[in-house]
Structures are given as structure tokens and as C-alpha cells.
Write an enzyme that holds these catalytic residues in place. Structure first.
Site, PDB file in Angstrom:
ATOM      1  N   GLU A 207       5.201   4.626  -2.556  1.00 67.93           N
ATOM      2  CA  GLU A 207       3.767   4.943  -2.480  1.00 67.93           C
ATOM      3  C   GLU A 207       3.475   6.372  -2.944  1.00 67.93           C
ATOM      4  OE1 GLU A 207       2.331   3.822   1.423  1.00 67.93           O
ATOM      5  OE2 GLU A 207       2.044   1.778   0.732  1.00 67.93           O
ATOM      6  N   GLU A 363       4.647  -5.148  -0.130  1.00 65.58           N
ATOM      7  CA  GLU A 363       4.558  -5.053   1.328  1.00 65.58           C
ATOM      8  C   GLU A 363       3.288  -5.710   1.843  1.00 65.58           C
ATOM      9  OE1 GLU A 363       4.638  -1.082   2.904  1.00 65.58           O
ATOM     10  OE2 GLU A 363       6.160  -0.419   1.492  1.00 65.58           O
TER      11      GLU A 363
HETATM   12  C1  GLA Z   1       3.407   1.800   3.666  1.00 67.88           C
HETATM   13  C2  GLA Z   1       4.824   2.270   3.420  1.00 67.88           C
HETATM   14  C3  GLA Z   1       5.817   1.700   4.360  1.00 67.88           C
HETATM   15  C4  GLA Z   1       5.264   1.608   5.759  1.00 67.88           C
HETATM   16  C5  GLA Z   1       4.003   0.802   5.731  1.00 67.88           C
HETATM   17  C6  GLA Z   1       3.422   0.581   7.103  1.00 67.88           C
HETATM   18  O1  GLA Z   1       3.045   0.745   2.907  1.00 67.88           O
HETATM   19  O2  GLA Z   1       5.242   2.034   2.101  1.00 67.88           O
HETATM   20  O3  GLA Z   1       6.957   2.521   4.346  1.00 67.88           O
HETATM   21  O4  GLA Z   1       5.020   2.872   6.247  1.00 67.88           O
HETATM   22  O5  GLA Z   1       3.057   1.510   4.975  1.00 67.88           O
HETATM   23  O6  GLA Z   1       2.252  -0.189   7.031  1.00 67.88           O
END
Ligand code: GLA
Ligand code: ZN
Length: 730
Positions: A207, A363
Site C-alpha cells: 500500500e 485483500e
Molecule cells: C491494509 C494493509 C494490511 C492490513 C489491512 C487491514 O490493507 O495492507 O497490511 O493492515 O489493511 O485492514
């Protein structure tokens, strides 16, 4: 029917389904042979390309099965637990894991030493289990030793404070020390694991986002500006530095526009041109970090897919620019309990639009989040329906954050496939297993199939930044929210939409919608005019055509370069406070409320479709349509409430002859289509509270999930999903 589908699958039949599409191009090339995992079908394996027979579109797909798994952090657990994890995941049909996302401190305990023992064991275990491994590079969180020894690796925030060790996503992108160690780590990982055929995808950093305002960034900004403008005079002109006597004479007089400099509060700036450039520069700086790691990996691994996880409409990075450097787009989908389903659909379409290709869902939570104010559980069936919505809009993977719930720190209450109880008898795990079984059954059926649309909505990060930096006319002008209002019109009617960049090929579409096209960049006027002249329908709105790429106003009357094709002149722009509204009246006397801003327009060839009802500009046009060449331009001069917007959009859509993906008018079900080699997949989903009737035109065609044909009059319950397969020739 189920038996028929199974038989077809065994033979690679009608839809070329195979039960387990585990052959992978990358592996074959790496190994020189086809991997002989349990269910691989030699010879009759899935085709490398899914063709859309209708229009001859082909789309390469990166994976041979739907990756199903997610972030897995066994390093947080004693090794005795790992075998139990494998057992549970096997039963849940999990076939993929993303590992090593935040392990830099573990795998490089000091400046001089790497320690890969534990990661080796994790990767060996997953390889033995025949996982598709998504291997992250761990550069998303700095190790403490680095922050201690080289404070420059930490970011300096908007307020000018140099940070100390803590958190994650914390490295200064322009720190040479960070760059050196991040590149070295990516290289070490690729050297060690790049030839492992089970590594299906590289996941760089995590991210990417945020900003830094340190001295290294200031210096890099000056270099970036020099390259962009060539001379200090050109820069002064671009930023209109005569204003408030800001003229600079030397590059090193330029400082990043932070809270100590040009910033006005957290959101606004005295010099939008400068602040937009800083955003462009920061997006580029982080992209350079991505490219640096990618290029290191490529030295040792020539072909494995490389990505990083994006965040939908995240403001900080120009994702269209990023996507050009990525092999596949992946993203993290975290809707809140009250996020409209149309908004999530729009994000998926945007992520697909970045490359115009299927994407990865890197995710989502199987149950709940921890970082929202209220972290509701997903209701029974919701995770499954959300996952299919993701596939419907173009995803070729479904991955969770995370596979086992953390024991400590701020994410300990974030949902996971395995809960704190460790039990394999949980509601969440049952739902994960059911979906896993279904996806396994789907195999490669939907992979690489394409979403096609006649409508495109322009999404542009420069406009996002520029619109929200404007000082006036209203603080309520929000870019994404406005785009979503227009997207929702189509979503509610099951009309497919592509989200496109400002420099897309408009000619592919019947209708282009460019809401709040505040900044009209070079070449866009000509491209939009050509599109309309050739018969296209363009819809644009208030706050469009106002500034050039440097945020300087187009002189001579609003909406500048759009004026001629829109056939109007907007003389003034009124702003309405939240307590104020105006009303627009259509030709048939229908009324609708409007708010935020009202353009006071004069017709210059356009016809008025609605006019204001009150205030001193009552009777002036609020919505117009102009015939231009063979097409037309709709200009909507104010923020209309939904009913009013629908009236205008109905007319524009009818003129453009765009239609929903199924013949029936929408009844609340979402129907989204992906076109495969031989059939189109109609994903029908119910996100409403009541059972709703399936579109009659799909009756008689098989639902891939049950194998049963859709019955006439059949109802779909809340969170119900059907994937109806209709042969392309139909
Ligand atoms: C983000 C991060 C993950 C985690 C999620 C939790 O997407 O990439 O490492 O922290 O949030 O929702
Ligand atoms: Zn910095």
C-alpha cells in the site's frame, strides 16, 4: 445439469472448464516442464488466452486458477501452529498465501546480515502444499536499526516534524539510504526465491502512499521541476508566482508546499499549481521506489508477475501512471458497513480500468476490520456475495487479510480466516470454505474473461487534486463523491461502465461522462471534440473546463475549451451553503432540487433542458444539450438530486443508445457481465434486503454455481449469487 457441467469440465468442454487450472505459464518457462501437481490435466489444460468471440478481444490471464488465500504471517506464531494452519486451509480450499509483507526486521536483523531461515521454512511448507505464493518484499515498514542509525530514512510530515521509529509505510522515498537497502533486499529475495516455481507473484512493498517533506525530498523536487520546466521563468509562469510576490530566481529557493510554507490548513494551499506538482512529484517518487525494486527482482527473475497492492480511489497516487509499470493491478477492498455497493463496484471498475485488464483482489476481510470507527461483522453470505461482485467486475483472485488473526498490536481484532479460538468450526471458516469449494469448482472458467462497456467515466488524479485544492467556490466540492453520483446512475440500471483516464481512446465508447472536468489537459479538447463530432454523447458538468494543467484559468469565459462544443457560456458560479438549495424545472414542469454550485449560463447554440426556479437567476438555463457534429454534449450546471440527474441521464443514455447488460429493466439486482471465450457470464447478485426476481432473459441458462438452469420467475434471496452462462452466439 451438474453432471453435464462436470463432464464438460473433464473434457475441457463448452466453456473450456477444467476442475483445477494449475498449469502456469511462468512455471513452465522456469522449469522447462509442466509441474505435475495432483490435478493438473496435461495437454487439455486451460488455454492461455480467453477469447471474446463477439468482438475478437483477447485477454491474457496471469494465473491458471483463481488464487484464493491471503496475507499469512506464520512468523508471528510458533511453528507447531503451522501444520494446523495447513490442515485448516486445505479443508477450506485455500490455494494461495501472501507472505513476508512486514518482515524486514526479521530477515535482515542488522545492516550486514540477512537471515532467511524462517522464510525458507515458510516457503518450503507452502510449496509442498502446492500453493501459489505471493511473495512480498517487506519494504513497507522500516527496521528499527535502520531508523536508529540513519534518521534520514524516516519521513518528515506536513507539519515539518521528522518522525522517529514507529508504524509502517514510513520511509522517505528520496532517502538514498532507504533506496539502497530496499533495492538490496528485493534483489536478495529474488536471488533466493525467484526460481521457485511456486512463487506466482511478487508483491512489492505494501500500500504505497503518504508524503514526505524532508530535505532529501526538497532536493529531489527541485530536480524534478528542472526536468519538467527547463527554466525558472517557465516555472514562475506555470505557478503564477507574480501573485503575492512569490517570484523565485534560483531553484534552491523552492521549498515543498507544506504547513510551514504554502499550506492553508491541512487541505488547501496558496499555490495550487505548486501543490499539484508536489503531489505529482510524490506519486512519481514512490513509483520510482516501486520500479527500483521491480528492476532488482527482474535481474534474477525474468517473468514472474509483479504487482503492488493499490487502494481504490486513494488520493495520493496517480494510479493510471502506476499501472503502466505494473504487470497486473491488485487492490485492497475494505468497504465500511454503510459503503454503497455501487461505490465498491465503481472502485473495482476503476481498478480494472487502470490497465483495462482483469485485476487481483489482494485483500479483503473475511469478517470484520479493526480500523473503522464501527467494525461490523459481515453478515452471513455477505463475504461470498462481495467476493463474487469482485470477480464480476474483473477480479481473477480473491485474497483475504488475513489468514490467521494476530495475537497482539493494533490489528488483533481484525478479522481473519482462523480466529483467536483456533477452531475450525466457526461461521467465518464455514463461509470461507464454501466459497473456496465453489471457486475451485469454477477453476479457470472466468479467468481472463472481459468486461465490456459502451459507457466510460473519466477519472483523473490531476483533477482529483486540483478540484479539491481550489479555494472557492465551495468546500463541498468532492471529486470522488461526484464521480460516484454519475457512476451510480449506470450501476442502478445495470449498464456497464469503464473507468478511463483522460487520454483514453474515447472512440471505443458511445457515451463519455466527464463530471467536474475542472482541469482540461493538453489534447483533451481536441479528443473530446472528435469523439462528439463522430457521433458520441458527452456529459460534463459544473466546475469543468476551468483550468489548464498548471491550474491557471482558461481566459475568455467558462467552460474554456469546452465552451464551443457545449454551446454555452457560464458567466458566473454561485455557491450554495448546506442550508441552501435551488430548484431546477424541466420542460415538462418536473422539478428537482440542486445544490453546492449553480452555473449562471447563457446559451450559445445549446438548448436548455432545465432552468433555475428561484433566486435572481431564475429562468436561466441549468442543464443544456448541444448538437455538435454528429453527436451531442450535455452540460449539467449544478449538483442535481438523484431524480433530476436521472431525467437528464436517461435522455443522454437513450440518445447514445446504451443499454443494460440484460434486456429487463433493473429491479434492484446487480447484473454484471464478463465475456469469455464461448459464453458470457452474467453475475447476478442481490444486495437488497428482499428477495428479487431473476431477469427473465436468463431463464433456461445454467448457473455455474449450482449447475441448475435458472427458472422462470425464480427469486434470488438477499446476498444470493448466480453466475449464469449464456453462449456468446445467443
Ligand atoms: C491494509 C494493509 C494490511 C492490513 C489491512 C487491514 O490493507 O495492507 O497490511 O493492515 O489493511 O485492514
Ligand atoms: Zn523525504
Amino acid at each position: 445439469m451438474a453432471a453435464l457441467i462436470a463432464a464438460e469440465q473433464a473434457e475441457g468442454g463448452a466453456c473450456r472448464r477444467t476442475l483445477f487450472g494449475t498449469l502456469r505459464t511462468g512455471q513452465e518457462a522456469k522449469e522447462g516442464t509442466v509441474r505435475t501437481a495432483g490435478q493438473v490435466q496435461r495437454g487439455s489444460g486451460p488455454p492461455d488466452r480467453a477469447k471474446c468471440s463477439g468482438k475478437g478481444i483477447t485477454m491474457e490471464h496471469k494465473f491458471k486458477r483463481i488464487l484464493y488465500g491471503g496475507d499469512y504471517n506464520p512468523n508471528q506464531w510458533p511453528e507447531e501452529v503451522w501444520a494446523e494452519d495447513m490442515r485448516i486451509f486445505r479443508n477450506a480450499h485455500i490455494n494461495s498465501a501472501t507472505v513476508n509483507v512486514f518482515s524486514w526486521a526479521k530477515i535482515q536483523p542488522s545492516e550486514e546480515r540477512y537471515e532467511f531461515g524462517e522464510l525458507d521454512r515458510i516457503i518450503d511448507m507452502l510449496s509442498r502444499e502446492n500453493y501459489d505464493i505471493v511473495l512480498a518484499t517487506s519494504t513497507g515498514a522500516l527496521p528499527a536499526w535502520m531508523a536508529k542509525r540513519y534518521p534520514e530514512v524516516e519521513r518528515t510530515d506536513y507539519e515539518g516534524r521528522r518522525h522517529v521509529f514507529g508504524q509502517r509505510h514510513n520511509a522517505c522515498p528520496n532517502s538514498p539510504v532507504y533506496q539502497k537497502y530496499a533495492a538490496a533486499l528485493a534483489g536478495e529475495l529474488a536471488k533466493r526465491y525467484g526460481s521457485n516455481p511456486h512463487i506466482t507473484c511478487w508483491h512489492i512493498n505494501n500500500e504505497f502512499g503518504g508524503e514526505c517533506y524532508c530535505e532529501n525530498c526538497a532536493a529531489a523536487f527541485r530536480v524534478w521541476l528542472r526536468e519538467k520546466y527547463g527554466s525558472i521563468e517557465a516555472l514562475n509562469k506555470a505557478w503564477n508566482m507574480e501573485f503575492w510576490g512569490h517570484t523565485v530566481y534560483d531553484w534552491d529557493e523552492i521549498v515543498p508546499p507544506n504547513a510551514l510554507g504554502e499550506g492553508i490548513g491541512a487541505e488547501k494551499t496558496a499555490f495550487a499549481g505548486m501543490s499539484i506538482d508536489y503531489r505529482r512529484f510524490m506519486s512519481d517518487s514512490l513509483l520510482e521506489n516501486y520500479k527500483m525494486e521491480r528492476d532488482e527482482i527482474r535481474k534474477y527473475d525474468a517473468e514472474t508477475t509483479i504487482t503492488t497492492n493499490l487502494m481504490g480511489t486513494y488520493k495520493g497516487l496517480d494510479y493510471f501512471k502506476w499501472a503502466k509499470e505494473m504487470d497486473i493491478v491488485s487492490w485492497d477492498n475494505y468497504p465500511a458497513f454503510d459503503t454503497p455497493w455501487s461505490y465498491t463496484a465503481m472502485c473495482h471498475d476503476l481498478m480494472r480500468g487502470l490497465k483495462g485488464e482483469p485485476f487481483m483482489l489482494m485483500e479483503q476481510t473475511p469478517s470484520q476490520q479493526n480500523w473503522q470507527p464501527y467494525n461490523s461483522l459481515k453478515r452471513p453470505g455477505q463475504m461470498r456475495a462481495q467476493s463474487y461482485q469482485t470477480v464480476a467486475h474483473g477480479a481473477d483472485t480473491i485474497q483475504f487479510f488475513q489468514l490467521r488473526r494476530s495475537v497482539g498490536a493494533c490489528e488483533k481484532f481484525h478479522g481473519a480466516v482462523i480466529a483467536h479460538s483456533g477452531s475450525d468450526q466457526t461461521r467465518v471458516l464455514r463461509e470461507v470454505s464454501q466459497l473456496g469449494a465453489e471457486l475451485e469448482q469454477l477453476g479457470d472458467t472466468t479467468l481472463g474473461s472481459v468486461n465490456q462497456a459502451d459507457v466510460a467515466i473519466v477519472f483523473d488524479w490531476d483533477n482529483y487534486w486540483a478540484l479539491e485544492y481550489t479555494s472557492g467556490p465551495s468546500v463541498d466540492l468532492k471529486y470522488v463523491d461526484t464521480i460516484h453520483q454519475y457512476y451510480k446512475y449506470f450501476y442502478d440500471r445495470n449498464i456497464a461502465v469503464d473507468m478511463i483516464p483522460f487520454d483514453a481512446d474515447f472512440g471505443k465508447y458511445k457515451m463519455v461522462v466527464a463530471p467536474v472536468l475542472y482541469m482540461v489537459k493538453e489534447g483533451m479538447k481536441e479528443a473530446l471534440e472528435a469523439f462528439v463530432r463522430n457521433g458520441g454523447v458527452l456529459v460534463t458538468t459544473y466546475m469543468s473546463g476551468l483550468v489548464d494543467q498548471s491550474d491557471n484559468v482558461y481566459l475568455g469565459g467558462y467552460p474554456g475549451p469546452l465552451r464551443e462544443m457545449a454551446g454555452i457560456w457560464a458567466e458566473e458560479i454561485d455557491a450554495l451553503a448546506p442550508t441552501q438549495t435551488n430548484t431546477v424545472v424541466f420542460a415538462d414542469e418536473t422539478k428537482a432540487q440542486c445544490r453546492i454550485v449553480c452555473d449562471l449560463m447563457h446559451l450559445e447554440g445549446a438548448e436548455s433542458l432545465a432552468s433555475y426556479a428561484t433566486d435572481f437567476y431564475a429562468g436561466m438555463p441549468a442543464v443544456t444539450r448541444n448538437a455538435f457534429g454528429n453527436g451531442s454534449v450535455y452540460y449539467i450546471g449544478t449538483r442535481l438530486e438523484e431524480s433530476g440527474l436521472s431525467l437528464v441521464m436517461d435522455q443522454a443514455a437513450a440518445g447514445a443508445q446504451v443499454s443494460p447488460v440484460v434486456a429487463e429493466s433493473a429491479n434492484g439486482l446487480e447484473v454484471t457481465r464478463r465475456i469469455g471465450e464461448e459464453c458470457a457470464f452474467y453475475f447476478v447478485m442481490n444486495f437488497k434486503d428482499e428477495a428479487l426476481e431473476m431477469p427473465a432473459s436468463l431463464a433456461g441458462h445454467p448457473d455455474l454455481l449450482t449447475g441448475e438452469p435458472v427458472q422462470e420467475g425464480e427469486k434470488l434471496e438477499k446476498f444470493g449469487v448466480r453466475i449464469v452462462c449464456v453462449p456468446n452466439q445467443d
